[in-house]
Write an enzyme that holds these catalytic residues in place. Structure first.
Site, PDB file in Angstrom:
ATOM      1  N   ALA A   1      43.420  14.592  21.043  1.00  0.00           N
ATOM      2  CA  ALA A   1      43.695  15.954  20.583  1.00  0.00           C
ATOM      3  C   ALA A   1      45.180  16.160  20.316  1.00  0.00           C
ATOM      4  O   ALA A   1      45.562  16.782  19.315  1.00  0.00           O
ATOM      5  CB  ALA A   1      43.201  16.960  21.622  1.00  0.00           C
TER       6      ALA A   1
ATOM      7  N   GLY B   1      48.153  14.194  37.384  1.00  0.00           N
ATOM      8  CA  GLY B   1      47.995  15.084  38.522  1.00  0.00           C
ATOM      9  C   GLY B   1      49.313  15.560  39.087  1.00  0.00           C
ATOM     10  O   GLY B   1      50.318  15.661  38.377  1.00  0.00           O
TER      11      GLY B   1
ATOM     12  N   THR C   1      42.953  14.823  36.478  1.00  0.00           N
ATOM     13  CA  THR C   1      42.653  14.199  37.766  1.00  0.00           C
ATOM     14  C   THR C   1      41.242  14.572  38.184  1.00  0.00           C
ATOM     15  O   THR C   1      40.832  15.723  38.015  1.00  0.00           O
ATOM     16  CB  THR C   1      43.642  14.637  38.863  1.00  0.00           C
ATOM     17  OG1 THR C   1      43.149  14.229  40.145  1.00  0.00           O
ATOM     18  CG2 THR C   1      43.835  16.140  38.880  1.00  0.00           C
TER      19      THR C   1
ATOM     20  N   ASP D   1      40.190  14.917  41.108  1.00  0.00           N
ATOM     21  CA  ASP D   1      40.184  15.668  42.370  1.00  0.00           C
ATOM     22  C   ASP D   1      40.142  17.181  42.187  1.00  0.00           C
ATOM     23  O   ASP D   1      39.856  17.907  43.139  1.00  0.00           O
ATOM     24  CB  ASP D   1      41.414  15.310  43.208  1.00  0.00           C
ATOM     25  CG  ASP D   1      41.355  13.889  43.737  1.00  0.00           C
ATOM     26  OD1 ASP D   1      40.239  13.373  43.906  1.00  0.00           O
ATOM     27  OD2 ASP D   1      42.418  13.292  43.973  1.00  0.00           O
TER      28      ASP D   1
ATOM     29  N   ARG E   1      41.398  13.073  48.898  1.00  0.00           N
ATOM     30  CA  ARG E   1      42.310  12.866  50.028  1.00  0.00           C
ATOM     31  C   ARG E   1      42.745  14.184  50.637  1.00  0.00           C
ATOM     32  O   ARG E   1      42.756  14.354  51.847  1.00  0.00           O
ATOM     33  CB  ARG E   1      43.529  12.060  49.566  1.00  0.00           C
ATOM     34  CG  ARG E   1      44.511  11.708  50.674  1.00  0.00           C
ATOM     35  CD  ARG E   1      45.669  10.923  50.103  1.00  0.00           C
ATOM     36  NE  ARG E   1      46.344  11.679  49.045  1.00  0.00           N
ATOM     37  CZ  ARG E   1      47.234  11.160  48.207  1.00  0.00           C
ATOM     38  NH1 ARG E   1      47.526   9.873  48.278  1.00  0.00           N
ATOM     39  NH2 ARG E   1      47.816  11.907  47.286  1.00  0.00           N
TER      40      ARG E   1
END
Length: 319
Positions: free
Chosen positions: A22, A102, A125, A127, A171
């Site tokens: 993009a 991240g 990320t 997470d 984590r």
């Protein structure tokens, strides 16, 4: 603004390629030249930079990983590393930079911004632990990967009337555990943001047994403890000898979902627009399906929080 560059940094996430595509195509559409930096900030310092054309990002939309590669480079936190990076950007006559990654990647982007170089961050990320956005690129794909595994594990858990523990990534953030556990009907969800008591977990499992439930699934985020350690502690409470599945890096791979592809496309295009508006030092995100931008420094100061209402709902529905 005539020439921009893009890099991916830190752990890879499905949809990074879609975001890169993009950025490249939007920039070329706007009349800019685009350069790709291989291996993140390490490649920036080493001058591993190549020009990207429209065809360079063809056949990328559906691919996981990052075709620009990624690497961790903690030395970029030093003044020497940052100055070397800016030197390479100037050497290649690059006017603006897009960083996909991240928390650590955002620190690098902020450092360049403080040194006067226009930089935009895109959250990439699995997470989902970046503030300033409801979702990060890669989270939805990772979530569906975990859910697919959870559904299959429940099949065998049912067949053998066993308790299974599924260890997932996370984590410091429990979003993968929470969302997959809720979607998969886990009997217990263990996340870093919420303290847990093994007595409560066992009580929940016992109540399930009392009403005829003969199997159970527990999702544990790696930041709390390993799945094997959790199983060891659980075994001390009677006959709960659980089987453990550690999903590991399979959560990072795979073709991105439609949601991640669309999100990456929207965020990548907006990043280019911000550079054209000479608005560096920002990170793009999505809030209530609207693309937003926030100061990178402010985002780094904020701590990502778990959706408490969602966690409470998961607890209620898992009874």
């Amino acid at each position: 603004m005539k020439r921009i560059a893009i890099l991916t940094s830190g752990g890879d996430a499905p949809g990074m390629n879609a975001a890169t595509r993009a950025v490249v195509r939007k920039a070329i559409y706007e009349g800019l030249e685009v350069y790709g930096i291989n291996y993140g900030f390490l490649g920036l310092v080493n001058g591993d930079i190549r020009k990207l054309e429209l065809g360079s990002v063809g056949d990328l939309l559906h691919r996981g990983g990052t075709f620009l590669y990624s690497a961790r480079y903690p030395e970029f936190a030093t003044e020497e590393g940052q100055l070397k990076g800016i030197e390479q950007l100037k050497k290649h006559q690059i006017d603006g930079l897009v960083v996909i990654g991240g928390d650590g990647s955002y620190h690098g982007a902020e450092a360049l911004t403080k040194r006067g170089f226009p930089t935009i961050g895109i959250p990439g990320t699995i997470d989902n632990d970046i503030s300033g956005t409801d979702f990060t690129i890669g989270f939805d794909t990772a979530l569906n990967t975990v859910l697919d595994a959870l559904d299959k594990i429940r099949d065998t858990a049912t067949s053998h009337e066993r308790t299974f523990i599924i260890e997932v990534m996370g984590r410091d953030a429990g979003d993968i555990a929470l969302w997959s556990g809720l979607a998969g009907g886990a009997e217990a969800i263990i996340v870093p943001e919420e303290s847990f008591n093994m007595d409560d977990v066992v009580d929940r499992l016992n109540k399930g047994r009392e009403r005829g439930k003969k199997h159970s699934i527990i999702v544990v985020a790696e930041g709390v403890m390993s799945g094997n350690e959790f199983a060891k502690q659980l075994a001390e409470y009677g006959d709960y000898h659980a089987r453990v599945t550690v999903l590991g890096h399979v959560q990072r791979g795979g073709s991105p979902t439609a949601f991640d592809r669309v999100l990456a496309s929207r965020l990548g295009a907006r990043a280019v627009e911000l550079l054209l508006e000479n608005r560096g030092g920002l990170a793009v995100g999505i809030r209530e399906n609207r693309i937003v931008e926030n100061n990178i420094g402010e985002i780094l100061k904020e701590k990502h929080t778990l959706d408490q209402k969602l966690f409470d709902l998961a607890s209620i529905l898992s009874i």
